[in-house]
Design an enzyme around this catalytic site. Structure first.
Site, PDB file in Angstrom:
ATOM      1  N   HIS A   1       0.860  -1.173   0.000  1.00  0.00           N
ATOM      2  CA  HIS A   1       0.000   0.000   0.000  1.00  0.00           C
ATOM      3  C   HIS A   1       0.907   1.238   0.000  1.00  0.00           C
ATOM      4  CE1 HIS A   1      -2.907   2.938   1.598  1.00  0.00           C
ATOM      5  NE2 HIS A   1      -3.870   2.071   1.349  1.00  0.00           N
TER       6      HIS A   1
ATOM      7  N   ASP B   1       2.879  -4.099   7.699  1.00  0.00           N
ATOM      8  CA  ASP B   1       1.546  -3.521   7.550  1.00  0.00           C
ATOM      9  C   ASP B   1       0.548  -4.659   7.729  1.00  0.00           C
ATOM     10  OD1 ASP B   1      -0.908  -2.609   6.659  1.00  0.00           O
ATOM     11  OD2 ASP B   1      -0.167  -1.821   4.750  1.00  0.00           O
TER      12      ASP B   1
ATOM     13  N   GLN C   1      -4.705  -5.495   6.668  1.00  0.00           N
ATOM     14  CA  GLN C   1      -5.624  -6.454   6.051  1.00  0.00           C
ATOM     15  C   GLN C   1      -5.564  -7.823   6.703  1.00  0.00           C
ATOM     16  OE1 GLN C   1      -7.859  -5.617   3.821  1.00  0.00           O
ATOM     17  NE2 GLN C   1      -7.112  -3.533   3.558  1.00  0.00           N
TER      18      GLN C   1
ATOM     19  N   LYS D   1     -10.637  -1.384   9.689  1.00  0.00           N
ATOM     20  CA  LYS D   1     -10.556  -2.611   8.884  1.00  0.00           C
ATOM     21  C   LYS D   1     -10.977  -3.838   9.689  1.00  0.00           C
ATOM     22  CE  LYS D   1      -8.029  -0.361   5.651  1.00  0.00           C
ATOM     23  NZ  LYS D   1      -8.462  -0.072   4.281  1.00  0.00           N
TER      24      LYS D   1
ATOM     25  N   CYS E   1      -4.622   2.246  -3.885  1.00  0.00           N
ATOM     26  CA  CYS E   1      -3.432   2.792  -3.211  1.00  0.00           C
ATOM     27  C   CYS E   1      -2.235   1.858  -3.385  1.00  0.00           C
ATOM     28  CB  CYS E   1      -3.704   3.032  -1.733  1.00  0.00           C
ATOM     29  SG  CYS E   1      -4.930   4.313  -1.424  1.00  0.00           S
TER      30      CYS E   1
END
Length: 403
Positions: free
Chosen positions: A120, A197, A200, A223, A361
């Site tokens: 991202h 990250d 997700q 999220k 993104c």
């Protein structure tokens, strides 16, 4: 597992869009919120709305306790070693920027940062900004023919002794999954720090920082069935303590004079200003909601539903799927023929189906795919077979109209 009872806890899903029931397949962008989260935030504003840490009155004491209780809940949720390793932010983007800014004094010209090619923008642009300020180099870790992170290329880059490796646990655009534990172990063996990250990932699987072996981990509340405007940075205590604060003033100080300022200790040191109190409390409710579910059963439910979506979508003539592996999590990326992805999204919306269209993104990844953008259908724990069937029928109607 009583899935329909679980789904009923999400009021936004119980609505019609014109002649169609809402088919929400945009959870990777933001998840819907259960009543437990909505009620926790409303209760805060109705009964003990006050600023935290700063007053002796009862409302402030209640607000502070509710706020700090979430930090303690996150220690358990993430398998952290201590509560001071939990830093509240406004989301994944701020969390990664906080690390990238905080590390600037530790990087020099010629140092190397490796970034996942499917990252991202929030896990790429902050490192580019660090590079501009310090002369550090940023290099992508290539993808293989299956659009997974290329482990051979990764090992070759590790031989150049990078100072930091930035990875995605799950690609927000494709749903592909990285073996974070193995990748971080390899990076650590070459002396590199690692940042993951996890935006997700946390809604779809349990995560444990001791097991993953990374140095920093970032994610967003919205999220994972919590509110927008709140996120979390976890980091190893010694590394967090060495970060130069991104924001200064307010609660993050120890002493201030006109001559100098001394910063406070973690976690306050990295939490300047009035925090998103109601949002943190909502995040705590989302954590409690997730922890009371049978997460193994939900993982199996989501995996089966995603595989069903992949198969049904692939059977439509003209559909192009991107990296649709059976072990993906949460998302399916696709295009239809030569049609613009935004046009497909509009046609689906007219049939009650919400998907995301664009570059997600992840513009460098779109370049590797040879497209300017694509559609993405993404699932949550509340998604069901009826959602997938409605989406497939809507997509078939689009195909009939456009062919």
């Amino acid at each position: 597992m009583d899935h329909e009872s679980l789904r009923a806890q999400f009021p936004a899903l119980q609505q019609q869009l014109g002649d169609y029931p809402l088919c929400y397949l945009d959870t990777a962008a933001t998840s819907q919120k259960p009543l437990q989260v909505l009620e926790a935030m409303e209760s805060f504003y109705r009964t003990h709305n006050a600023n935290v840490h700063r007053a002796a009155h009862a409302l402030s004491s209640k607000a502070t306790s509710a706020y700090e209780d979430v930090r303690d809940a996150l220690v358990n949720f993430l398998g952290a070693a201590r509560r001071e390793e939990i830093i509240f932010t406004h989301g994944t983007t701020e969390a990664i920027n906080l690390v990238a800014h905080g590390l600037r004094g530790q990087f020099n010209a010629g140092d190397l940062i490796l970034v996942d090619s499917a990252a991202h923008h929030a896990n790429l642009v902050p490192w580019q900004q660090l590079a501009k300020a310090t002369g550090t180099r940023v290099l992508p870790i290539g993808l293989d023919a299956e659009l997974r992170l290329d482990r051979t290329a990764f090992r070759a880059l590790l031989a150049q002794k990078p100072k930091l490796v930035a990875l995605s646990q799950v690609s927000n655009a494709l749903g592909t999954v990285n073996d974070i534990q193995a990748l971080c172990a390899e990076a650590r063996a070459h002396g590199a720090m690692t940042l993951v990250d996890g935006a997700q990932a946390v809604a779809h699987m349990p995560v444990n920082m001791a097991e993953l072996g990374c140095d920093f981990y970032a994610f967003s509340g919205h999220k994972m069935y919590g509110p927008t405007g709140v996120g979390v940075l976890w980091g190893r205590y010694d590394l967090l303590a060495g970060l130069e604060p991104l924001l200064t003033g307010g609660e993050m100080i120890k002493t201030v004079s006109f001559e100098q300022t001394e910063f406070g200790e973690l976690p306050n040191r990295l939490e300047a200003g009035t925090p998103p109190i109601a949002e943190v409390i909502g995040l705590g409710a989302a954590i409690e909601f997730l922890q009371t579910q049978d997460r193994e059963a939900l993982m199996q439910h989501e995996a089966g539903l995603l595989n069903y979506l992949q198969r049904e979508l692939a059977a439509i003539p003209g559909i192009h799927l991107y990296a649709a592996h059976p072990d993906n999590i949460g998302a399916v990326a696709f295009n239809f023929g030569d049609e613009h992805h935004q046009d497909i999204g509009i046609l689906l919306d007219q049939q009650g189906v919400a998907v995301r269209c664009g570059h997600h993104c992840a513009m460098p990844l779109m370049g590797l795919l040879g497209v300017r953008g694509c559609c993405r259908a993404s699932l949550g724990i509340y998604s069901n077979k009826a959602d997938v069937d409605q989406f497939i029928q809507a997509m078939k109607a689009c195909a009939d109209m456009l062919q």
